[in-house]
Design an enzyme around this catalytic site. Sequence first.
Site, short mmCIF file in Angstrom:
data_model
loop_
_atom_site.label_atom_id
_atom_site.label_comp_id
_atom_site.label_asym_id
_atom_site.label_seq_id
_atom_site.Cartn_x
_atom_site.Cartn_y
_atom_site.Cartn_z
NE ARG A 266 -2.46 -7.59 -4.44
CZ ARG A 266 -3.21 -8.17 -3.54
NH1 ARG A 266 -2.73 -8.39 -2.33
NH2 ARG A 266 -4.44 -8.54 -3.81
CB SER B 15 -4.28 -6.98 4.16
OG SER B 15 -3.78 -5.75 3.70
CE LYS C 91 -14.26 -5.92 1.27
NZ LYS C 91 -13.17 -5.38 0.45
CG HIS D 76 -1.92 -1.03 1.33
ND1 HIS D 76 -2.06 -1.86 2.43
CD2 HIS D 76 -2.88 -1.42 0.45
CE1 HIS D 76 -3.06 -2.70 2.22
NE2 HIS D 76 -3.57 -2.46 1.03
#
Length: 162
Positions: A90, A128, A41, A17
Amino acid sequence: MTPAIYPGSFDPVTYGHIDVMRRALGIFGRLVVAVADNPEKDPLFTVPERLQMLRDIAGGMPGVEVDSFSGLLVEYARRRGASVIVRGLRALSDFEYEFQMALTNRKICGDLETVFLMTSEGYSYLSSRAIKEIALLGGDVSAFVPTVVAEMLSARGQARGR
Ligand code: PNS
């Protein structure tokens, strides 16, 4: 100059990030890093905790503002007067989700463009989710996240009895 918005869950912030933040800042000059309040989430960190880690990191990055939002991203971008959303890519596996999100956002808000920035190869495997798993199982995540985040992960792991 209107800011670009870099939205995300940031649960937690990773070096990937931060790499995107630096790249976006170099292009747009002003960047709002916007933490999504997304209780569905089931995040590990609360919004205030995620803001705290981002503010700690962004303290050394003039031009970066840290904020949070709930509700639709396009509405938030409109309120902030922004016309660009920044997202990191990514790998090819990110593409379909990001493509859907960018086109949906553009459909509901025609003025809004999404700009994708490729992360450095060195960060392309970071997620993450994996970092949370490693930390909560007692592993060392110092190669993946800044010290402030590693400490918060470690404290969360200890609070959960690890
Ligand atoms: O870091 P993430 O979890 O990939 O970020 C996803 C995020 C927060 C950018 C996305 O879920 C979002 O924009 N949420 C806000 C609600 C919204 O606008 N949903 C419609 C997206 S098409």
